[in-house]
Design a protein around this motif. Sequence first.
Motif, mmCIF file in Angstrom:
data_model
loop_
_atom_site.group_PDB
_atom_site.id
_atom_site.type_symbol
_atom_site.label_atom_id
_atom_site.label_comp_id
_atom_site.label_asym_id
_atom_site.label_seq_id
_atom_site.Cartn_x
_atom_site.Cartn_y
_atom_site.Cartn_z
ATOM 1 N N LEU A 160 -25.258 -42.244 25.138
ATOM 2 C CA LEU A 160 -25.764 -43.604 25.237
ATOM 3 C C LEU A 160 -26.574 -43.674 26.533
ATOM 4 C CD1 LEU A 160 -25.907 -46.514 24.187
ATOM 5 C CD2 LEU A 160 -23.811 -46.993 25.483
ATOM 6 N N ILE A 161 -27.879 -43.813 26.402
ATOM 7 C CA ILE A 161 -28.801 -43.718 27.533
ATOM 8 C C ILE A 161 -29.393 -45.087 27.838
ATOM 9 C CG2 ILE A 161 -30.986 -42.732 28.336
ATOM 10 C CD1 ILE A 161 -28.820 -40.678 28.262
ATOM 11 N N ALA A 162 -29.301 -45.507 29.110
ATOM 12 C CA ALA A 162 -29.964 -46.730 29.568
ATOM 13 C C ALA A 162 -31.394 -46.390 29.932
ATOM 14 C CB ALA A 162 -29.232 -47.315 30.770
ATOM 15 N N LEU A 163 -32.335 -47.044 29.302
ATOM 16 C CA LEU A 163 -33.750 -46.772 29.531
ATOM 17 C C LEU A 163 -34.228 -47.472 30.798
ATOM 18 C CD1 LEU A 163 -34.906 -47.261 25.847
ATOM 19 C CD2 LEU A 163 -34.325 -45.123 26.989
ATOM 20 N N ASN A 164 -35.204 -46.868 31.450
ATOM 21 C CA ASN A 164 -35.671 -47.379 32.736
ATOM 22 C C ASN A 164 -36.820 -48.351 32.520
ATOM 23 O OD1 ASN A 164 -36.673 -47.760 35.347
ATOM 24 N ND2 ASN A 164 -35.911 -45.771 35.978
ATOM 25 N N SER A 190 -20.937 -40.969 26.698
ATOM 26 C CA SER A 190 -21.230 -40.027 25.635
ATOM 27 C C SER A 190 -19.943 -39.660 24.922
ATOM 28 C CB SER A 190 -21.898 -38.766 26.193
ATOM 29 O OG SER A 190 -20.995 -38.033 27.009
ATOM 30 N N GLY A 191 -20.079 -39.243 23.674
ATOM 31 C CA GLY A 191 -18.939 -38.820 22.886
ATOM 32 C C GLY A 191 -19.331 -37.689 21.957
ATOM 33 N N GLY A 209 -13.899 -43.741 21.704
ATOM 34 C CA GLY A 209 -13.135 -43.598 22.938
ATOM 35 C C GLY A 209 -13.985 -43.492 24.184
ATOM 36 N N PHE A 210 -15.277 -43.144 24.030
ATOM 37 C CA PHE A 210 -16.121 -43.079 25.231
ATOM 38 C C PHE A 210 -16.293 -44.452 25.874
ATOM 39 C CE2 PHE A 210 -19.398 -44.190 22.140
ATOM 40 C CZ PHE A 210 -20.272 -44.983 22.863
ATOM 41 N N LEU A 211 -15.983 -45.518 25.119
ATOM 42 C CA LEU A 211 -16.057 -46.871 25.683
ATOM 43 C C LEU A 211 -14.839 -47.204 26.547
ATOM 44 C CD1 LEU A 211 -17.405 -48.818 22.570
ATOM 45 C CD2 LEU A 211 -18.707 -47.965 24.524
ATOM 46 N N ALA A 253 -12.689 -53.585 24.379
ATOM 47 C CA ALA A 253 -11.827 -52.535 24.928
ATOM 48 C C ALA A 253 -10.891 -53.146 25.957
ATOM 49 C CB ALA A 253 -12.664 -51.429 25.560
ATOM 50 N N ARG A 254 -9.599 -52.939 25.775
ATOM 51 C CA ARG A 254 -8.622 -53.376 26.771
ATOM 52 C C ARG A 254 -8.381 -52.207 27.709
ATOM 53 N NH1 ARG A 254 -4.139 -57.559 25.621
ATOM 54 N NH2 ARG A 254 -6.062 -58.700 25.901
ATOM 55 N N ILE A 255 -8.852 -52.352 28.941
ATOM 56 C CA ILE A 255 -8.817 -51.273 29.929
ATOM 57 C C ILE A 255 -7.648 -51.502 30.882
ATOM 58 C CG2 ILE A 255 -10.112 -50.058 31.705
ATOM 59 C CD1 ILE A 255 -11.347 -49.835 28.929
ATOM 60 N N HIS A 256 -6.803 -50.504 31.004
ATOM 61 C CA HIS A 256 -5.669 -50.599 31.921
ATOM 62 C C HIS A 256 -6.041 -49.961 33.252
ATOM 63 C CE1 HIS A 256 -1.449 -49.315 33.333
ATOM 64 N NE2 HIS A 256 -1.587 -50.611 33.533
#
Length: 925
Positions: A160-164, A190-191, A209-211, A253-256
Amino acid sequence: MSVAKKSVNKPAPTRREGLGLSAVAAAIVLLSGCASLETPKTAAPAPAATTAAPAATPNFPGAAASAPAGTAAAAKPPVDPSAPKPFAEVSKGATQQDGLFPIWRKDDKVWIEIPKAMLNKPVLFTVNIANSVGERGLYASQMGSDWMAEFRLVGKQVQLIALNTKFRAVAEQGSKRAIEQAFSPSLLGSGAVASAEHPERKSVLVDAGFLLSDIPGYSTRLEMAYRLPYAIDRANSSIESSRAEAALSTLTARIHFATPRIPAPPLVPAPSPVPPPTPPQSTPDPRSFFVDYVYSFAALPETPMAVRHADPRLGHFMESFTDLGGDLKANPRLHYVQRWRLEKQDPTAALSEPVKPITFWMDKNIPVRYRPAVEAGIVEWNKAFEKIGFKNAVVAKQQPDDANWDNMDAGHASIRWFVGADVGFAIGPSHTDPRSGEILDADIGMSDVFARGSRRMIVEDVGLSSEQRLAQLSQNWQGLQVGEAPAQCHYAQEAAAEMNFALDLLEARGDIAPDSPEAEAFVQAVIKDTIMHEVGHTLGLKHNFKASTTITREQLKDKALTEAKGISGSVMDYNAYNLALKGETQAAFNNSTLGAYDYWAIEYAYKPIAPEQEKAELARIAARSTEPALAYADDADAGGFGPYDGLDPMANRFDLGDDPLAYYKKRLQLSQELWTRVQDRKPEAGDDPLRQRRALLAGFNQLYRAAELVGKYVGGMHALRDLPGSTGRPAFQPVEPAKQREALQFLSTGLFSESSFRFRPELLANLTLDYNEWERGVPVNLSAAVARVQLVALDRLLSANTATRLLDTPAYLAPAQRKNMISLNEVYATVQGSVWSELKSGAEIDRLRRNLQREHLKRLQTLLTRGSASLPPDALSLLRYNATRLQAELRQASGNGALSVESRAHLAESLGSLTEALRATMTRS
């Protein structure tokens, strides 16, 4: 778009919503947030037009190779043990949610389906914060970062690339290839490819899962708040819910976040003026908490909206970038107005409904009693759109209480209601298409700052200057992108402090009883006012901190006029409450409708104009900036952060009327009236034990703001935003000498005088504490409260920026105008004479005055012994000159045996300290 579309096989799991709210009655914001408030942009890659297309569509791993044309089918290749499993095998038993990127779920596994056609195709990728810690700026319902991003296949990895988008080539003559080589995109995540290509759908599965990583960089924000090493615990993080439709796929996504241990405090406190932050106080265990990220992948419009170039004479949020598409431009920076796509259903009609209205979803957590006021604040903007030919351009809808969809996704503009342990703010950010500036999503976050209980926390926030508060709010929002300075909107928080002062005064007068229908109506009006302000941000409007000066002081006394047209030229200002002095007629308290500036700003951004006429028509609209009712100034003009100290005394937060200095004098009178009424009223059984304490501190908060802004007159400059050659008016003009001297006099006789802060002993003796609380505070420190008011003005008058402008004043004036100008030496001598007036009069020196004199002397000592890298050399010379005169006056006054021993000791100490400073060798910075 269906707002509650369900998955193919089963509904998306419902994410846990925010806490329910109790009855409320008060108003705050950062925020801005105010913020002037613009969602920060990260370094994001170039739009589709500037991104090189792949030479050929890549094949997914495991895709069958076709036989060459005209030959028999190739022999079956040997099985690759590392090849991905067939799509059908991986997805067997999983439920599917079809959409832009279909989502597959099975037990605790979640996959995102990536069609081959969506590789290397830009989409809008956003991350919002749905749940959080609930303190120190770490609040729920916050709009986060956004990028124009795309999926790329690299070997067996999907990136997953953020473009400039910061650097582009708008014109074809630019070297787009050189730009792409010069400025890197960013990898967001990336995954591994989880399946072989689907034979019909031409797509593969990627493990979501990469998220479960810190894509928005929240860990940095946690470190800023707690200075503890919180890290993501991947094993206890999960994809909580998901939803997909044709133009949108969203996953929560629930991030711990966790840390192994909380360090023990040092045995001996560190010798630092800033105490270390405590661990989280709002969680059951400070070592562990969850934060919900709402990830959205939204389709960008196939055809970008037509751009509209910004004009600096009025304020819109902008999509700004460097255009390297030509070598002849003097300025390569381009700025597109951020606005919603608004098109008439009937382009020929004078008044037409839009093809797609701007729809705001009101969060189901908004208390029912406040929903009408919130809706009124939203649809009020239709008045401005009707002026340019749109009917019902802005629509408010209520999210059903049983809705199983989250309005934090990128598909619903919303008004979100959230709570925080330490109050909060309101903010109105948005996400845009970087190719055109088109606003695609907006989520207004409104904290529960209308609760009457928040009044205690607001008025006792006496430790921060406005500059510190703005810096704190900037950290509380995003502030994670290097080089970015996100605009803040803290209107609601500051407005709540204003409202609390107003309610305390009105209650003390007997005009409004606590918890009465009148108090409820007052709060409802505040809510509408605040929502109008934040919705304005999400329509693309920045703050306007000169709008309040477009209404005269006499007009502010006119009840009919203020109720019909409001108390300011714009709801985008931070408008104070229009409180009448004792005996005056009370007009409208706050804004109830849009102002002239709001209509003008909406016209510039949204008026339908034929392409061939647009440049001339926009120039005509912007040229109205010379009209007095359309005066404009933004956050930097008002100052309060970074290098911007606010040089124009007409650009302020929370003032009223065409003469801000007169308003500040009135505020001193209102504070003193409140204090008198509080002292005259005897406490009654059943009173809130903090009532008197709260009222006392509320008055000090008003004076603190007044002191901060009065100082802007001295060395101030009137600033105008005219374009070169448009009017012939000067861009900068020194404030009139008479006005500067009037401001100095007000500080000398009003805020520097101990007579302004006289309180009866019985009042101070009865300012009790809340003994039900462990952190109940201590008795009010009156000298500290007074010092806070006085020192903000003293620091302004002795600042390097004030000195520089005063020394530069002659260069801005013709020789004939210089005769009456105010000089830097006059300022230094006036301040010194006011602070140390007892030296000449021989009067006893009150304790509050001794404190002020010590603070003045501290600043002299520092500058005399250490110098200053920013203070001009002439200013240092003048300070030494005046300090030598002060030394002589101290020496003479020290012989006054009629003074108290405290005053004589103070004079002796002051003389000794100043003498040592004058003798010392300066260590220059």
